[in-house]
Design a protein around this motif. Structure first.
Motif, mmCIF file in Angstrom:
data_model
loop_
_atom_site.group_PDB
_atom_site.id
_atom_site.type_symbol
_atom_site.label_atom_id
_atom_site.label_comp_id
_atom_site.label_asym_id
_atom_site.label_seq_id
_atom_site.Cartn_x
_atom_site.Cartn_y
_atom_site.Cartn_z
ATOM 1 N N SER A 65 22.246 -3.585 -26.402
ATOM 2 C CA SER A 65 21.756 -4.262 -25.201
ATOM 3 C C SER A 65 22.130 -5.739 -25.229
ATOM 4 O O SER A 65 22.419 -6.309 -26.290
ATOM 5 C CB SER A 65 20.240 -4.122 -25.101
ATOM 6 N N LYS A 66 22.091 -6.355 -24.059
ATOM 7 C CA LYS A 66 22.338 -7.796 -23.956
ATOM 8 C C LYS A 66 21.314 -8.559 -24.808
ATOM 9 O O LYS A 66 21.653 -9.537 -25.469
ATOM 10 C CB LYS A 66 22.245 -8.230 -22.493
ATOM 11 N N GLN A 67 20.078 -8.072 -24.820
ATOM 12 C CA GLN A 67 19.027 -8.732 -25.595
ATOM 13 C C GLN A 67 19.312 -8.636 -27.093
ATOM 14 O O GLN A 67 19.150 -9.621 -27.823
ATOM 15 C CB GLN A 67 17.654 -8.114 -25.268
ATOM 16 N N LYS A 71 20.062 -11.709 -29.669
ATOM 17 C CA LYS A 71 19.375 -11.947 -30.947
ATOM 18 C C LYS A 71 20.384 -12.107 -32.082
ATOM 19 O O LYS A 71 20.224 -12.957 -32.957
ATOM 20 C CB LYS A 71 18.418 -10.795 -31.261
#
Length: 155
Positions: A65-67, A71
């Motif tokens: 994911s982009k998240q 991170k």
């Protein structure tokens, strides 16, 4: 005729060889001044590349994911391997770029991989290793190696 081994052994042996090489690489990188770099960081730095990447692009390249990519980029930045800079084409976006420290670990990794390949050649014989590499290329998808290994191992 040699007795065949169970089918599940092949992927385990391939993974064990991969893991052995990666573990040796990271032990050597730690000795050379990069004790905090992890395998996932190497995949991420390769995915960032020379041109940089947004968090969305990094996520797509890694299969996360982009998240999750954000991170990872934050961790690379905290370790000094990457920075986030304004995108010259769109001031609303940030681009993740490698720092000289990031390029240093990639260059050291390449050199260590060469040393590890040499060690395999000494153990197996150069011709046998070349044949093994050719066989693996034959069996690998024609699209080549993908960087989304970290995402693939995830949930």
């Amino acid at each position: 005729m040699a007795e065949s081994t169970p089918g599940f052994e092949l992927p385990l042996l391939l993974f064990a060889g991969f893991r052995s090489i990666v573990d040796q690489l990271h032990a050597e990188l730690a000795r050379q001044g990069h004790p905090d770099v992890r395998p996932a960081h190497g995949f991420a730095m390769q995915a960032i590349g020379r041109d940089g990447a947004t968090a969305s692009e990094l996520g797509r390249r890694l299969g996360v994911s982009k998240q999750a990519a954000g991170k990872t980029a934050d961790r690379l930045a905290a370790l000094g391997y990457a920075v986030r800079v304004d995108d010259p084409a769109d001031a609303r976006r940030k681009v993740i770029r490698l720092t000289p420290h990031g390029y240093d670990v990639l260059a050291r990794s390449a050199a260590v991989f060469e040393e590890l390949r040499t060690a395999w050649a000494e153990r197996l014989g150069e011709e046998r290793l070349r044949q093994l590499e050719a066989d693996l290329r034959t069996m690998a998808p024609p699209s080549g190696f993908r960087l989304d290994v970290a995402g693939w191992f995830g949930a």
